[in-house]
Every structure is written in C-alpha cells, then in structure tokens.
Design an enzyme around this catalytic site. Structure first.
Site, PDB file in Angstrom:
ATOM      1  N   MET A  30     -42.901 103.911  35.604  1.00 17.04           N
ATOM      2  CA  MET A  30     -42.647 105.344  35.412  1.00 17.04           C
ATOM      3  C   MET A  30     -42.665 105.675  33.911  1.00 17.04           C
ATOM      4  SD  MET A  30     -40.156 106.548  38.423  1.00 17.04           S
ATOM      5  CE  MET A  30     -38.620 105.957  37.773  1.00 17.04           C
ATOM      6  N   ALA A  32     -41.900 105.386  29.728  1.00 12.50           N
ATOM      7  CA  ALA A  32     -40.791 105.091  28.804  1.00 12.50           C
ATOM      8  C   ALA A  32     -40.689 103.567  28.695  1.00 12.50           C
ATOM      9  CB  ALA A  32     -39.478 105.718  29.278  1.00 12.50           C
ATOM     10  N   HIS A  37     -41.092  95.993  30.749  1.00 15.64           N
ATOM     11  CA  HIS A  37     -42.383  96.414  31.312  1.00 15.64           C
ATOM     12  C   HIS A  37     -43.528  95.613  30.675  1.00 15.64           C
ATOM     13  CE1 HIS A  37     -40.174 100.446  31.706  1.00 15.64           C
ATOM     14  NE2 HIS A  37     -40.496 100.161  32.948  1.00 15.64           N
ATOM     15  N   GLY A 146     -40.494  93.860  38.791  1.00 15.14           N
ATOM     16  CA  GLY A 146     -39.352  93.211  38.148  1.00 15.14           C
ATOM     17  C   GLY A 146     -38.229  92.905  39.131  1.00 15.14           C
ATOM     18  N   LYS A 148     -35.350  92.989  38.259  1.00 10.37           N
ATOM     19  CA  LYS A 148     -34.317  93.960  37.867  1.00 10.37           C
ATOM     20  C   LYS A 148     -34.060  94.940  39.016  1.00 10.37           C
ATOM     21  CE  LYS A 148     -32.723  97.555  35.187  1.00 10.37           C
ATOM     22  NZ  LYS A 148     -33.093  98.660  36.022  1.00 10.37           N
ATOM     23  N   ARG A 186     -33.628 104.139  31.243  1.00 11.45           N
ATOM     24  CA  ARG A 186     -32.449 105.017  31.220  1.00 11.45           C
ATOM     25  C   ARG A 186     -31.476 104.662  30.089  1.00 11.45           C
ATOM     26  NH1 ARG A 186     -33.496 104.833  36.790  1.00 11.45           N
ATOM     27  NH2 ARG A 186     -33.651 106.899  37.739  1.00 11.45           N
TER      28      ARG A 186
HETATM   29  P1  AMP Z   1     -39.783 101.533  36.221  1.00 10.95           P
HETATM   30  O1  AMP Z   1     -40.677 102.100  35.172  1.00 10.95           O
HETATM   31  O2  AMP Z   1     -38.352 101.524  35.837  1.00 10.95           O
HETATM   32  O3  AMP Z   1     -40.062 102.069  37.588  1.00 10.95           O
HETATM   33  O4  AMP Z   1     -40.162  99.983  36.294  1.00 10.95           O
HETATM   34  C1  AMP Z   1     -41.486  99.557  36.492  1.00 10.95           C
HETATM   35  C2  AMP Z   1     -41.465  98.076  36.781  1.00 10.95           C
HETATM   36  O5  AMP Z   1     -40.880  97.383  35.677  1.00 10.95           O
HETATM   37  C3  AMP Z   1     -40.627  97.719  38.011  1.00 10.95           C
HETATM   38  O6  AMP Z   1     -41.268  96.683  38.728  1.00 10.95           O
HETATM   39  C4  AMP Z   1     -39.326  97.261  37.407  1.00 10.95           C
HETATM   40  O7  AMP Z   1     -38.622  96.357  38.225  1.00 10.95           O
HETATM   41  C5  AMP Z   1     -39.818  96.566  36.144  1.00 10.95           C
HETATM   42  N1  AMP Z   1     -38.754  96.491  35.147  1.00 10.95           N
HETATM   43  C6  AMP Z   1     -37.969  97.504  34.707  1.00 10.95           C
HETATM   44  N2  AMP Z   1     -37.045  97.042  33.833  1.00 10.95           N
HETATM   45  C7  AMP Z   1     -37.257  95.700  33.741  1.00 10.95           C
HETATM   46  C8  AMP Z   1     -36.630  94.644  33.004  1.00 10.95           C
HETATM   47  N3  AMP Z   1     -35.594  94.877  32.214  1.00 10.95           N
HETATM   48  N4  AMP Z   1     -37.115  93.392  33.147  1.00 10.95           N
HETATM   49  C9  AMP Z   1     -38.160  93.143  33.978  1.00 10.95           C
HETATM   50  N5  AMP Z   1     -38.796  94.091  34.686  1.00 10.95           N
HETATM   51  C10 AMP Z   1     -38.352  95.348  34.579  1.00 10.95           C
END
Ligand code: AMP
Length: 279
Positions: A30, A32, A37, A146, A148, A186
């Site tokens: 998403m 940021a 990432h 992730g 996470k 966030r």
């Molecule tokens: P998001 O942009 O938050 O939807 O995350 C995109 C991808 O990055 C998802 O697969 C998350 O699980 C992964 N991700 C987000 N934060 C982390 C982190 N701290 N370590 C590893 N992967 C992450």
C-alpha cells in the site's frame, strides 16, 4: 524501471512478458515504503527474473474511514527506494481494479472470526478481493508477503488454494527498528512519545515467549496486557496465542506444537499489529 499506471496498461505489458517466458515475482503493497517492504523486493529480485511491486491504498480493507484518509501516501520517495533497489516494474492500479467488487463472494471462514477478522469486519474480504484482482492481472509466478501480517498471510494462502491459483506464496521475516518495533507505514503517524513507548509491544511479546515454559496461556496473556496497560495512550485490543498453522486458539502450550502470539495495540488513534513465533 517500468511504471504502469492502469490495469489495462498492466495487462498488455504482462502479456508481452509471458511471451518471453520470464519468471515474475510480485510484491503487493500500500506504499509508504520502508525497509520491511524493500527486503521483500530484494528477496523477490534474487529469486525471479523480474520483480513487480504494486502500490495501492486499498479502500476495501479499511473499516475505519479516518485510518484510510490518514494512511501515508509517499509516491515520490517510494519510487526512489524502488529504483535504488532495482525493482523492474511498479504498478499503480487505477479505479478499474475495483470492478466487480459488488458481486464478489468469498467465504474467508474461520480466519474471519478471530483477531484481525473479528476486530476489523470486512477487512479480509477487501484484502482478498484486491489481491485476487492483482494476481489475475499480473499472473505472477511467486508473491511475497510479510510475516508481520501473520493472519493476512494465512488468508492469502487459503485464497490461493481455494481459487487454485498458479502462484507460490513466499513468507518473509518481519523487519524491525533498532528497538524491536516492527516496521510499519503507520509508525510515521506516532508522536515522539508514542514512538518511544511503541517499542514495548515487541519487548512484551518477547517476554511472553520466554515465559511460555512455566506459565499458563491465561497468565501469559494477562501479563502482556498488564505490562502495557500502564503506558500512556496504549491500549491492547487483543492478544491471542494460537496454533501457527490453523490460527485456532491454543488451550495449552507444548513445545511439540507450533504456536504464535499475535496482538493489536492502539497508541492513541494509531493501531499497530505484531506477532512472535513461540517455538
Ligand atoms: P502493506 O503495505 O503494509 O500492506 O504491506 C505490504 C507487504 O509488506 C505485506 O506483505 C506486509 O506483510 C509486508 N510488510 C509490512 N511491514 C513489514 C515488515 N516490517 N517486515 C516485513 N514485511 C513487512
């Protein structure tokens, strides 16, 4: 770095790639972007011929309008980071990605009844709709997620199985700040004090893990809540200890079973999630 600004453009581009028989790794985000990432993109780059990263703040997965509005959007620095790491293609889906959302039906099942599913109604339905749409357009060979977002990973694995999609899901470790806080888009919304206090989430998860041998599940959960309760602006929404594969709540802990502790914690208005594998 190739930039694709619409679903139509992406479909056309992928068709040409498919003719060239390239193995495509995909990292949905998403935006940021942070080093968590970027680590996913690096891994995808090592393991595939080409890597594509999508950036889309998915409105369907936000059950809180304010959270959607306030979600950080940093396209310029995202592109810079992706360029630096050697990402081959970036996809910014247009509104066409939402076509068919009103007719989409999928039963997330048990995973929608616990933790994130329970506390964020319709969240996983929104995640599944968009990830499926992205997979349909990009047809990747591998996709990187992730740990996470532990429960999200479980939902995606289940979706791929249910729809018999020809993509291999690759789980990737959680990247953390120097004080243990899981990197998250966030985190930039935290005040200085909230940011300092946020490191206690992982500290308490680590304490929980080191106490698994001599405490009951209820005691472990209560200790976690009590340790964070006294920190200003902090509120634990849930802490669950469950089977690492099924995410069913565990009643007892054995070192032979695989367990995971998952939590969601508010710092003021900002909601953070984290987890720790127990064995
Ligand atoms: P998001 O942009 O938050 O939807 O995350 C995109 C991808 O990055 C998802 O697969 C998350 O699980 C992964 N991700 C987000 N934060 C982390 C982190 N701290 N370590 C590893 N992967 C992450």
């Amino acid at each position: 770095m190739q930039i694709l600004n619409s679903c139509a453009e992406a479909k056309k581009f992928i068709n040409t790639l498919k003719f060239q028989n390239k193995q495509l790794g995909f990292v949905p985000t998403m935006g940021a972007l942070h080093h968590g990432h970027i680590a996913l993109v690096e891994k995808a780059k090592r393991e595939n011929d080409l890597v594509i990263c999508s950036i889309y703040v998915n409105p369907l997965q936000f059950n809180n309008k304010n959270d959607f509005t306030l979600y950080p959007r940093t396209h310029e620095s995202d592109l810079k980071l992706l360029e630096e790491v050697g990402c081959d293609i970036v996809f910014f889906p247009d509104e066409k990605i939402l076509d068919g959302k009103d007719f989409f039906q999928y039963d997330v099942g048990f995973l929608d009844t616990v933790m994130e599913g329970l506390h964020r109604p319709c969240h996983f339905m929104g995640v599944v709709f968009i990830v499926k749409a992205l997979f349909d357009i990009l047809r990747p060979d591998t996709a990187y997620f992730g740990l996470k977002d532990y429960q999200q990973l479980a939902v995606i694995k289940q979706m791929v199985k249910d729809f018999e999609m020809p993509v291999t899901i690759i789980p990737c470790p959680t990247f953390r700040e120097h004080d243990g806080l899981a990197m998250s888009s966030r985190n930039s919304r935290l005040t200085k004090t909230q940011r300092e206090n946020a490191s206690n989430i992982y500290k308490c998860l680590s304490n929980l893990k080191s106490n698994t041998v001599h405490k009951t599940i209820d005691n472990l959960k209560n200790d976690f809540i009590n340790s964070l309760k006294s920190i200003p602006e902090m509120r634990v929404e849930y802490i669950e200890i469950c089977d690492a594969d099924t995410l069913k709540p565990l009643e007892t802990l054995h070192s032979s079973s695989s367990g995971v502790a998952c939590t969601a914690v508010f710092l003021g208005e900002v909601r953070l999630i984290d987890n720790i594998l127990l064995f």
